[in-house]
Write a protein that holds these residues in place. Sequence first.
Motif: not given
Lengths: 307, 275
Positions: A32-33, A35-36, A38-40, A42-44, A46
Amino acid sequence: MTAPTTAPPVSPPGERPPGIAHRLAERGIDRVLLLLVPGVVFVVVLFAYPVLYGLQLSFQPEEGGGPFANYERFFGDPYLRDTIWITLRLAVPAALFNVLASIPIAYRMRGAFRGKRVLTTILVVPITLGTVLTAQGLISYLGPAGWFNKILIGIGLTDEPVRLVNNYWGVLFSLIITGFPFAFLLTLSYLSGIDPTLEQAAATLGADRRRRFRHITFPLLAPGLAITFCLTFVLAFSVFPSAYLVGLPQGETRVISIVAYESAFRDTDYPLGSAIAMVMALVMLVVVGLVLVWRSTMYRGATGGKG
Amino acid sequence: MRLVGSPGAWLVWGAVAFFLVNLFGLVLAVVVNSFSVQWFGTWWPNGLTTDYYASAWQDLGLLDVLVVTGQVALAVVALSVLIGVPTAYALARRNFPGKRLVTVLFLLPILLPPMTYGIPLATVLYKFDLAGSVAGVIVANLVPSVPFVVLTMTPFIEQIDPRIEAAARMCGARTLSVFTRVLAPLLVPGILAASILVLVRTVGMFELTFLTAGPGSQTLVVSLYESMFSAGIRAQQAVDAVAVIYTGSMLVLLVIALRFVNPTQLVTRLKEPAP
């Protein structure tokens, strides 16, 4: 050395010990992790990378000198250094006003009454106006020939138009108009998170309205107010378009965002611009840190309400 | 609300009324000016017209600006939901080492004002030749939007009972059908609320768009700012007309948003991740 106590965790005879995936899953690490990711990423990429890149860039001054040359230049030049005070002089009163004004209004509005939703909506509408429209409105409404000055002269409060735009006051008004709804919403939600029966209990014990507020509601509300202050302060400290449009961008309201923007994009001195952005973040962190330290001395238990 | 209140109540409601009356006057002044033939120093303009809307529409190329604004806003909404919702799901359902760090990483872009990280971000985007294009504006606007979706969706997903998913698996559903048949329908209200808020924020986002937009990739706020900043070139009324179009579209968005989201509840839910 065959003591059974040092044997690997209970594996019943005939079964293999649990695999690595199983053991990780027990600590909450499984597919499940993924799924994290793309988000992580992205934040790192950008957010964290540009900020660190800017930090690194700020130590590479364009005009040579040591790694701290940009910071020395900022703090050595009064024209640049004073922007910190100019900005604080705008942001602190604006944030204080927004928080203090929203307390009594939110206090009156915490119960349920007819038209509450409509009133909340009306008070929240200024968020949508945005800084640019607010600036335009301030210029036409508060300007020397605007309705506000006409009314003041009409009822004889003043003989000459009061100067309210293109100076300190214009920017302050714009900060209040855009910041107040936000502070009000936060305060109202913190206040409705406080159990009303606590106050009723105090009333039963004979406390009057003032003492109920002073000894019951306010201490429970104060931590929330500290957060509200921080958020409105941060918004006000980074004031940018209204300082240009309703202020005096070369004088009274030469705020720190203006010099950061001008150095980076008008003079294309990215290192100096980044250095100023870092100073800006630092000042904000210091103020927010002070408020949060003060907040940590307050009561932080349950407020008993739905919040 | 009692009609006869204490002096304190009168004072508070009086102050609120004063604030609202002035706010109304402020907005009305812009609206009236945008329709006026000429308005200088009098109480009311000497004639009303819609000519300036036409001229603003043509001079500023508002149609293009509106198309760009729509493109940027929709792309930001779609991408931030696509990136944010899976992240929110993982954050809501699992406790793993380093979860606090990840949460802080998603909180920072919301708490920091856009001006502080916008300048380094724009510098990086210029370095990779992304700035000045619609793509650059979209990328810059995603930076606060993705964390916003994550932070609003996480509590929303937490309140969906995980046993529903377990039950679906028990009945033999595969991951894909758990997602499409069970989770997605339950998530729709939350996604809708988050999308509308992201839409409002993106249309109103000035700083990041301003720092990264070039000619041809300006959104409505930025071109409004530019037309105000270069005031004197064109009539004040035309600038006000743009302002009215901007406020009108923001108001429509806000009314839609408030139908789906209760503002006070939203903040209460957002309050939890704060330390």
